[in-house]
Design a protein around this motif. Structure first.
Motif, PDB file in Angstrom:
ATOM      1  N   LEU A 100       0.849  -1.200   0.000  1.00  0.00           N
ATOM      2  CA  LEU A 100       0.000   0.000   0.000  1.00  0.00           C
ATOM      3  C   LEU A 100       0.883   1.249   0.000  1.00  0.00           C
ATOM      4  O   LEU A 100       0.625   2.212  -0.732  1.00  0.00           O
ATOM      5  CB  LEU A 100      -0.903  -0.017   1.242  1.00  0.00           C
ATOM      6  CG  LEU A 100      -1.902   1.128   1.365  1.00  0.00           C
ATOM      7  CD1 LEU A 100      -2.888   1.109   0.224  1.00  0.00           C
ATOM      8  CD2 LEU A 100      -2.649   1.062   2.691  1.00  0.00           C
ATOM      9  N   ALA A 104       1.400   4.171  -2.925  1.00  0.00           N
ATOM     10  CA  ALA A 104       1.287   5.616  -2.677  1.00  0.00           C
ATOM     11  C   ALA A 104       2.538   6.334  -3.159  1.00  0.00           C
ATOM     12  O   ALA A 104       2.471   7.406  -3.758  1.00  0.00           O
ATOM     13  CB  ALA A 104       1.069   5.868  -1.192  1.00  0.00           C
ATOM     14  N   HIS A 179      -3.808  11.860   0.794  1.00  0.00           N
ATOM     15  CA  HIS A 179      -4.541  10.652   1.158  1.00  0.00           C
ATOM     16  C   HIS A 179      -4.426  10.423   2.662  1.00  0.00           C
ATOM     17  O   HIS A 179      -3.406  10.759   3.262  1.00  0.00           O
ATOM     18  CB  HIS A 179      -3.957   9.439   0.440  1.00  0.00           C
ATOM     19  CG  HIS A 179      -4.062   9.530  -1.038  1.00  0.00           C
ATOM     20  ND1 HIS A 179      -5.075   8.929  -1.757  1.00  0.00           N
ATOM     21  CD2 HIS A 179      -3.291  10.182  -1.941  1.00  0.00           C
ATOM     22  CE1 HIS A 179      -4.911   9.208  -3.040  1.00  0.00           C
ATOM     23  NE2 HIS A 179      -3.833   9.958  -3.170  1.00  0.00           N
ATOM     24  N   TYR A 181      -5.257   7.393   5.798  1.00  0.00           N
ATOM     25  CA  TYR A 181      -5.617   5.994   6.046  1.00  0.00           C
ATOM     26  C   TYR A 181      -5.742   5.761   7.538  1.00  0.00           C
ATOM     27  O   TYR A 181      -4.808   6.056   8.290  1.00  0.00           O
ATOM     28  CB  TYR A 181      -4.533   5.059   5.487  1.00  0.00           C
ATOM     29  CG  TYR A 181      -4.415   5.114   3.987  1.00  0.00           C
ATOM     30  CD1 TYR A 181      -5.127   4.226   3.182  1.00  0.00           C
ATOM     31  CD2 TYR A 181      -3.615   6.065   3.375  1.00  0.00           C
ATOM     32  CE1 TYR A 181      -5.036   4.288   1.810  1.00  0.00           C
ATOM     33  CE2 TYR A 181      -3.519   6.135   1.990  1.00  0.00           C
ATOM     34  CZ  TYR A 181      -4.231   5.238   1.208  1.00  0.00           C
ATOM     35  OH  TYR A 181      -4.153   5.305  -0.154  1.00  0.00           O
ATOM     36  N   ARG A 196      -8.526  12.729   0.060  1.00  0.00           N
ATOM     37  CA  ARG A 196      -8.701  11.330  -0.366  1.00  0.00           C
ATOM     38  C   ARG A 196      -8.628  10.390   0.825  1.00  0.00           C
ATOM     39  O   ARG A 196      -7.605   9.730   1.032  1.00  0.00           O
ATOM     40  CB  ARG A 196      -7.596  10.945  -1.364  1.00  0.00           C
ATOM     41  CG  ARG A 196      -7.477  11.835  -2.555  1.00  0.00           C
ATOM     42  CD  ARG A 196      -8.488  11.445  -3.623  1.00  0.00           C
ATOM     43  NE  ARG A 196      -8.645  12.525  -4.552  1.00  0.00           N
ATOM     44  CZ  ARG A 196      -9.548  13.487  -4.413  1.00  0.00           C
ATOM     45  NH1 ARG A 196     -10.374  13.491  -3.399  1.00  0.00           N
ATOM     46  NH2 ARG A 196      -9.639  14.451  -5.298  1.00  0.00           N
ATOM     47  N   THR A 198      -9.374   7.087   3.173  1.00  0.00           N
ATOM     48  CA  THR A 198      -9.656   5.664   2.975  1.00  0.00           C
ATOM     49  C   THR A 198      -9.739   4.995   4.346  1.00  0.00           C
ATOM     50  O   THR A 198      -8.889   5.239   5.201  1.00  0.00           O
ATOM     51  CB  THR A 198      -8.524   4.990   2.169  1.00  0.00           C
ATOM     52  OG1 THR A 198      -8.441   5.620   0.896  1.00  0.00           O
ATOM     53  CG2 THR A 198      -8.784   3.511   1.963  1.00  0.00           C
ATOM     54  N   ASN A 214     -18.931   7.529   1.000  1.00  0.00           N
ATOM     55  CA  ASN A 214     -18.377   6.906  -0.217  1.00  0.00           C
ATOM     56  C   ASN A 214     -16.859   6.860  -0.221  1.00  0.00           C
ATOM     57  O   ASN A 214     -16.221   7.024  -1.264  1.00  0.00           O
ATOM     58  CB  ASN A 214     -18.860   7.651  -1.483  1.00  0.00           C
ATOM     59  CG  ASN A 214     -20.337   7.548  -1.659  1.00  0.00           C
ATOM     60  OD1 ASN A 214     -20.901   6.490  -1.411  1.00  0.00           O
ATOM     61  ND2 ASN A 214     -20.978   8.623  -2.056  1.00  0.00           N
ATOM     62  N   PRO A 216     -13.396   4.796  -0.010  1.00  0.00           N
ATOM     63  CA  PRO A 216     -13.021   3.389  -0.237  1.00  0.00           C
ATOM     64  C   PRO A 216     -12.702   2.690   1.079  1.00  0.00           C
ATOM     65  O   PRO A 216     -12.258   3.348   2.029  1.00  0.00           O
ATOM     66  CB  PRO A 216     -11.760   3.490  -1.097  1.00  0.00           C
ATOM     67  CG  PRO A 216     -11.651   4.896  -1.546  1.00  0.00           C
ATOM     68  CD  PRO A 216     -12.452   5.744  -0.609  1.00  0.00           C
ATOM     69  N   ILE A 217     -12.948   1.394   1.117  1.00  0.00           N
ATOM     70  CA  ILE A 217     -12.641   0.603   2.314  1.00  0.00           C
ATOM     71  C   ILE A 217     -11.652  -0.481   1.916  1.00  0.00           C
ATOM     72  O   ILE A 217     -11.917  -1.262   0.995  1.00  0.00           O
ATOM     73  CB  ILE A 217     -13.918  -0.036   2.886  1.00  0.00           C
ATOM     74  CG1 ILE A 217     -14.882   1.056   3.336  1.00  0.00           C
ATOM     75  CG2 ILE A 217     -13.592  -0.979   4.040  1.00  0.00           C
ATOM     76  CD1 ILE A 217     -16.252   0.577   3.745  1.00  0.00           C
ATOM     77  N   LEU A 218     -10.512  -0.515   2.585  1.00  0.00           N
ATOM     78  CA  LEU A 218      -9.514  -1.556   2.301  1.00  0.00           C
ATOM     79  C   LEU A 218      -9.498  -2.555   3.445  1.00  0.00           C
ATOM     80  O   LEU A 218      -9.599  -2.165   4.602  1.00  0.00           O
ATOM     81  CB  LEU A 218      -8.111  -0.972   2.179  1.00  0.00           C
ATOM     82  CG  LEU A 218      -7.853   0.182   1.228  1.00  0.00           C
ATOM     83  CD1 LEU A 218      -6.357   0.489   1.198  1.00  0.00           C
ATOM     84  CD2 LEU A 218      -8.323  -0.145  -0.160  1.00  0.00           C
ATOM     85  N   LEU A 220      -6.861  -4.914   4.731  1.00  0.00           N
ATOM     86  CA  LEU A 220      -5.488  -5.429   4.616  1.00  0.00           C
ATOM     87  C   LEU A 220      -5.395  -6.771   5.312  1.00  0.00           C
ATOM     88  O   LEU A 220      -6.048  -7.005   6.323  1.00  0.00           O
ATOM     89  CB  LEU A 220      -4.502  -4.454   5.253  1.00  0.00           C
ATOM     90  CG  LEU A 220      -4.376  -3.060   4.636  1.00  0.00           C
ATOM     91  CD1 LEU A 220      -3.189  -2.334   5.246  1.00  0.00           C
ATOM     92  CD2 LEU A 220      -4.216  -3.120   3.134  1.00  0.00           C
TER      93      LEU A 220
END
Lengths: 221, 537
Positions: A100, A104, A179, A181, A196, A198, A214, A216-218, A220
């Protein structure tokens, strides 16, 4: 394309641990048998309290939790941090975390870890992952001994968002192109501030927030 | 319902075009996971698919014959050497639609090829799914496609999905004469021989497109997956009118210069429905009482079934296609034969264009297998694929009206289509201009590390895929004067897509006539199964 960064929460997002695991490692490596037993038992006894506080208020939890470091020496903490990385953090890294981060980096992002953990515990991990910057809590030391207090502002919740905003302003990055996370709804502010966001292995509340916005869902592994 | 005897008098049984008369039966039309039963205005031209052609009697024998008598190449056995590196590249789950009953024709081809390779002492064999920027197929889907035996022997080390984002997995060959990037999967590019296992569903598939788009990356796809190329393509289905085809040919020519690619192409008939639903392929005039009862029962049941359940049921009904032809050899002569056979099945001659054209949109698209036909996919089905199901000129006149039958629900699959959600909710409110979207946002989505990760490690379409879907509708958007989605259950989905909505087909026809004039001509493409209108002026 303006300069941008990817901000990663660490505990639960990139690694399967949380800061209690990290402290438990220190407790187990106290040096003397008595100290080890004492701190380990106290830590174990406090686990339900940690859990409850973490759910209620992450800031209170952090402040409360860092008091456990009081009296530990700086050089000891730094030395154990290296071992702790090898023994605890590295095996707990999700296999896909490095991918990931590589993705990036390929897209031109700077890599920044933003964590409520203490900086010296996270530095070996940041080095290992090739992060460009580590934004973490700093323990106060007096005469080389931890006071159990963190130099304010404590990096958590909305303060993570502030730290990210300051970092972007300082480095000339476009916040809208950055981004973020995280795994926890307590990092909602951090995710909301970047353009962005996530959710990574999100808790139930963050999952529903991510669905609503809306994001995104990761997941891992 | 009217008695059948009177219905049968009203039309020419041989013709695939029926003009609606006063006594014509209502039409059974797809509308997502549902069926509408609609009376059409007198004079409406209903264009039906051709009946399924007869399949080859023995598919394995046809495959063996084709690989022993290839077009423009030596027979496959003559190309195999002990110790060589062989890669079979396989079309992904986007074709055929719906997926075919097992054994899938790809399995049958592989059984023949792998056996031949083993007999020739070839051990270094990989099976690569040509999914390009489509989602990775799941393990269950992969097993179903090649059968248990091949799956057990090759999965996961030697049977896998192509990864267009693997930094070490792509090799660039020389560029085309027009400076287009030609990038290929490393394993494929380093193979001594490539066998491309194709399923040709519509004439757009196969040929140079197979390798040129199937096992490449974003940099190479950008050369032709862009709004300008789409605007320069009069029909996707007809090579000579398609700039997309021309660019693929340039890229494919470079590939053929550097690599030895043995294509095995197969054509299918349009037997899309098995025994219980077979009547859906018939003209309504030919329905028996039993067919009518089945249709009523199905509509009754579907009305009461939750949409997700209906979707699940539809997705689990495979199609009993027959293989109508197997062709093998060099890219161009093989594909020429495939195209000929494909047109034989799908082409329906039609005289002249219409002012108003009605497209019933079914539950599935190439990009929603085992998933949801979201609003962007609805758009690509209407303005992209159905609009282009023609040879020569579009069925609808320039400035005419398209009526789509679909609920246009605001549902997305976050697993398969995560970047579609952002595209639809964030970008479309700002602009529907393809050029602007390409210029301002395409790269951002393509490089978003979260979308890259979901593509590589999950089962998501690549971040850039919703852009391609939007560009695919570009021809339709530029051509038609108005799109009305009949039966849309909300206002905002048609609104964001730039369409009108009505509750019923009758209202949509009224609105379209208001736009085009009372004497406007109407055509209905009675799909599915697939058909291609061969429009002559």
């Amino acid at each position: 394309m303006p300069a941008k960064a990817a901000f990663y929460d660490v505990d639960g997002t990139l690694v399967k641990t949380n800061i209690v695991h990290v402290y438990a490692y220190y407790a187990m490596n106290r040096g003397s048998l008595l100290g080890m037993a004492g701190r380990s038992l106290t830590t174990a006894a406090s686990l339900p309290l940690f859990g409850a506080l973490d759910v209620l208020n992450r800031k209170v939890f952090n402040e409360f939790f860092y008091r456990y470091y009081q009296g530990l020496t700086e050089d000891r903490l730094l030395t154990v941090a290296e071992d702790m990385f090898e023994d605890v953090l590295k095996p707990a890294l999700y296999d896909q975390s490095k991918d990931l981060i590589a993705e990036a980096r390929r897209s031109g992002c700077r890599i920044v870890l933003v964590t409520g953990a203490l900086d010296f515990t996270m530095r070996p991990l940041a080095r290992y992952l090739g992060a460009d910057e580590l934004i973490a809590n700093k323990m106060q030391f007096v005469g080389g001994v931890a006071t159990g207090k963190v130099i304010p502002p404590i990096i958590e919740g909305a303060y993570k968002a502030n730290a990210i905003r300051d970092y972007c302003a300082r480095e000339g990055l476009s916040l809208a192109h950055c981004h973020g996370y995280s795994d926890s709804a307590s990092d909602y502010a951090m995710l909301a501030i970047v353009g962005r966001p996530t959710a990574v292995n999100p808790d139930m509340r963050l999952r529903s927030l991510a669905r609503a916005y809306n994001w995104p869902i990761l997941d891992l592994k | 319902m009217r008695p059948i005897k009177t219905l049968q008098k009203l039309y020419d049984e041989e013709s695939q075009v029926v003009i609606t008369e006063k006594g014509s039966p209502p039409r059974a039309l797809f509308s997502g996971e549902n069926f509408l039963l609609e009376d059409l205005p007198v004079g409406t031209r209903v264009i039906f698919p051709r009946p399924p052609m007869a399949g080859v009697p023995n598919v394995k024998a046809a495959i063996r014959w084709a690989i022993n008598h290839p077009e423009g190449m030596d027979p496959l056995h003559a190309l195999l050497r002990p110790g060589m590196k062989l890669t079979c590249v396989i079309d992904d789950i986007s074709v055929p639609l719906p997926p075919m009953v097992t054994p899938d024709v790809r399995q049958t081809i592989l059984e023949v090829v792998l056996e031949l390779a083993a007999d020739s002492g070839v051990d270094d064999i990989h099976l690569v799914i040509a999914n390009a920027l489509h989602r990775r197929m799941t393990e269950a889907e992969m097993r179903r496609m090649v059968g248990q035996k091949i799956h057990d022997a090759y999965y996961p080390d030697r049977y896998y999905n192509h990864d267009a984002e693997d930094p070490d997995g792509i090799i660039e060959l020389e560029r085309t004469t027009h400076n287009e990037v030609v990038a290929l999967n490393r394993r494929v590019a380093e193979s001594d021989l490539i066998v491309y296992v194709n399923v040709n569903f519509v004439p757009m598939n196969g040929g140079h497109k197979s390798m040129g788009t199937g096992v490449t990356n974003y940099a190479s796809l950008r050369a032709h997956h862009n709004p300008k190329t789409i605007r320069d393509s009069d029909s996707y289905m007809e090579p000579k009118s398609s700039d997309l085809y021309r660019k693929n040919t340039r890229i494919g020519t470079v590939i053929d210069k550097h690599l030895k690619v043995f294509h095995i192409e197969t054509t299918l008939n349009n037997r899309m429905f098995g025994a219980p639903l077979e009547f859906l392929g018939k003209k309504e005039e030919d329905y028996t009482e039993g067919d009518r009862l089945k249709l009523q029962a199905m509509r009754f049941a579907l009305k009461r079934t939750p949409r997700a359940a209906a979707r699940k049921i539809f997705n689990s009904v495979p199609a009993p296609y027959d293989v109508t032809g197997v062709f093998a050899g060099a890219t161009e002569p093989t594909h020429a034969k495939t195209l000929e056979m494909s047109w034989k099945q799908y082409s329906v001659p039609v005289e002249g264009q219409s002012d108003i054209v009605i497209f019933p949109i079914p539950f599935v698209s190439p990009y929603s297998v085992n998933s949801i036909l979201n609003p962007l996919l609805l758009q690509v089905m209407g303005l992209g694929y159905f609009f282009n199901l023609n040879r020569g000129i579009p069925l609808v006149k320039k400035g005419g009206v398209l009526i789509l039958l679909h609920p246009a629900y605001d549902e997305f699959d976050p697993v398969q289509h995560p970047s579609y959600i952002e595209f639809f909710n964030r970008l479309l409110p700002e602009t529907r201009d393809s050029m602007k979207l390409e210029h301002k946002y395409e790269r951002e989505f393509a490089e978003n590390p979260s979308y890259v990760h979901l593509y590589r490690k999950g089962n998501a379409y690549h971040g850039v895929h919703p852009f391609y879907m939007w560009y695919w509708g570009e021809n339709g958007r530029q051509h038609v004067g108005k799109v009305i989605v009949a039966g849309a259950e909300n206002n905002h989905v048609p609104g964001l897509l730039g369409w009108d909505r009505t509750d019923t087909l009758t209202e949509a026809i009224e609105e379209a006539r208001g736009f085009m004039g009372r004497s406007a001509t109407i055509s209905l493409l009675r799909i599915a199964p697939t058909l291609l209108a061969d429009v002559k002026l």
